[in-house]
Design an enzyme around this catalytic site. Structure first.
Site, PDB file in Angstrom:
ATOM      1  CG  ASP A  14       7.416   0.345  -1.567  1.00  0.00           C
ATOM      2  OD1 ASP A  14       6.513  -0.648  -1.180  1.00  0.00           O
ATOM      3  OD2 ASP A  14       7.101   1.650  -1.216  1.00  0.00           O
ATOM      4  CD  GLU A  46      -0.546  -3.799   4.359  1.00  0.00           C
ATOM      5  OE1 GLU A  46      -1.022  -2.763   4.978  1.00  0.00           O
ATOM      6  OE2 GLU A  46       0.539  -3.595   3.536  1.00  0.00           O
ATOM      7  CE  LYS A  94       3.697  -3.617   4.304  1.00  0.00           C
ATOM      8  NZ  LYS A  94       3.810  -2.940   3.044  1.00  0.00           N
ATOM      9  CB  THR A 144       3.094  -1.153   7.395  1.00  0.00           C
ATOM     10  OG1 THR A 144       3.153  -0.090   6.303  1.00  0.00           O
ATOM     11  CG2 THR A 144       1.302  -1.382   7.423  1.00  0.00           C
ATOM     12  CG  PHE A 191       4.822   5.455   6.004  1.00  0.00           C
ATOM     13  CD1 PHE A 191       5.220   4.055   6.340  1.00  0.00           C
ATOM     14  CD2 PHE A 191       3.586   5.445   4.888  1.00  0.00           C
ATOM     15  CE1 PHE A 191       4.481   2.877   5.796  1.00  0.00           C
ATOM     16  CE2 PHE A 191       3.209   4.318   4.450  1.00  0.00           C
ATOM     17  CZ  PHE A 191       3.441   3.107   4.957  1.00  0.00           C
TER      18      PHE A 191
END
Length: 316
Positions: A17, A96, A132, A156, A178
């Site tokens: 990440d 993203e 994403k 996400t 998450f």
């Protein structure tokens, strides 16, 4: 004696990440994932400075309008950094779509196609890229169309069972439920601290994994947003885990065995009618934590994009 990181890799695919190339080389993850916040951090890393200068010079030659330069530079820079990462990891890199497009299906699809095209111009095939998108209704519908075009997606900012179910039904390649942000919300609301086994974020992701297994969905579940290694180890066995360099370092420094905590041995025979937009919005609305964290997450990514655009404008 093996390290906890090595032991964890027996049960879950480890994803970095971060956009830090040195960290990626050091911990040898299978995939890497980025977002505006991570690209913002990477903007100041010494190893990226020549790439940034080359990208900005290229943009200046292509367009003259300052606003268009910043927008194009942001996309090209994200792809340039992603391409560097793609050259290191054996698997995929996630890039993203702007959080500002989270409620615009058509614009999200157009941006996704543009990102893939930019990658292909740099010699990175679309098979190495995950797009994403925020797990809004519009983001999920955009992903459903893109998947049919052969563009794989990573959904996400996922905090609710409704978001997970809608993603599964849309046939998206990967979701990122998450952990840490879920637990942050409950800690703030209740004033409690949680151990790994009663951690609300861990319980949520375990539930998502069980749902996928029970209903036979092939979507990859990737736990994300970890606050400590206790949360990480409590999800050993989840398909993938995306972990920050600090926690990767801690896992790599600790020796010991890791126990599988998540199983994918459900029967896969349960069936439901696909949820409607109204059902999705109502069920998500009923989860106060998910409502708060999705909205906050979109705002945070948008704020970091604004900061990044400001830095790009100065460099231009």
């Amino acid at each position: 004696m093996t390290t906890q990181l090595e032991a964890l890799k027996q049960y879950s695919m480890v994803v970095a990440d971060t956009g830090d190339l040195d960290a990626i080389r050091k911990y040898q993850p299978h995939d890497a994932t980025t977002n505006p916040s991570l690209i913002l951090k990477a903007f100041d890393l010494e190893g990226y400075q020549s790439l940034i200068e080359e990208t900005l010079a290229e943009v200046k030659q292509e367009v003259s309008d300052k606003e268009q330069q910043v927008a194009l530079a942001l996309d090209k820079l994200s792809v340039a950094i992603g391409s560097e990462i793609a050259g290191i990891v054996p698997g995929v890199v996630s890039t993203e779509v702007s959080a500002k497009l989270s409620f615009d299906q058509e614009a999200s699809m157009a941006k996704a196609r543009q990102i893939v095209e930019l990658y292909e111009k740099r010699g990175v095939p679309k098979e190495k890229v995950l797009i994403k998108l925020a797990s809004t209704w519009e983001g999920i519908r955009a992903a459903e169309v893109l998947e049919k075009e052969g563009i794989r997606c990573n959904l996400t900012l996922l905090f609710s069972d409704a978001q997970a179910r809608a993603c599964f039904e849309a046939g998206v390649y990967l979701i990122s439920p998450f952990v840490g942000r879920v637990t942050d919300w409950y800690k703030k609301e209740t004033g409690q601290d949680y151990g790994a086994e009663d951690d609300p974020g861990v319980k949520f992701v375990r539930g998502v994994c069980k749902y996928a297994s029970d209903y036979g969905y092939k979507t990859v579940v990737m736990g994300a947003s970890f606050r400590n290694i206790g949360q990480v180890l409590a999800l050993a066995g989840c398909n993938r885990l995306t972990i920050s360099p600090a926690l990767l370092e801690e896992l790599a420094s600790n020796e010991g065995d890791v126990e599988r905590k998540v199983s994918d041995e459900g029967e896969g025979t349960k069936k439901l009618e696909p949820m409607t937009e109204a059902e999705f919005r109502w069920e998500h609305n009923q989860d106060a934590m998910a409502n708060d964290k999705l909205a906050e997450g979109i705002r945070r990514f948008a704020e970091d994009q604004d900061k990044l655009e400001g830095l790009i404008a100065k460099r231009l």
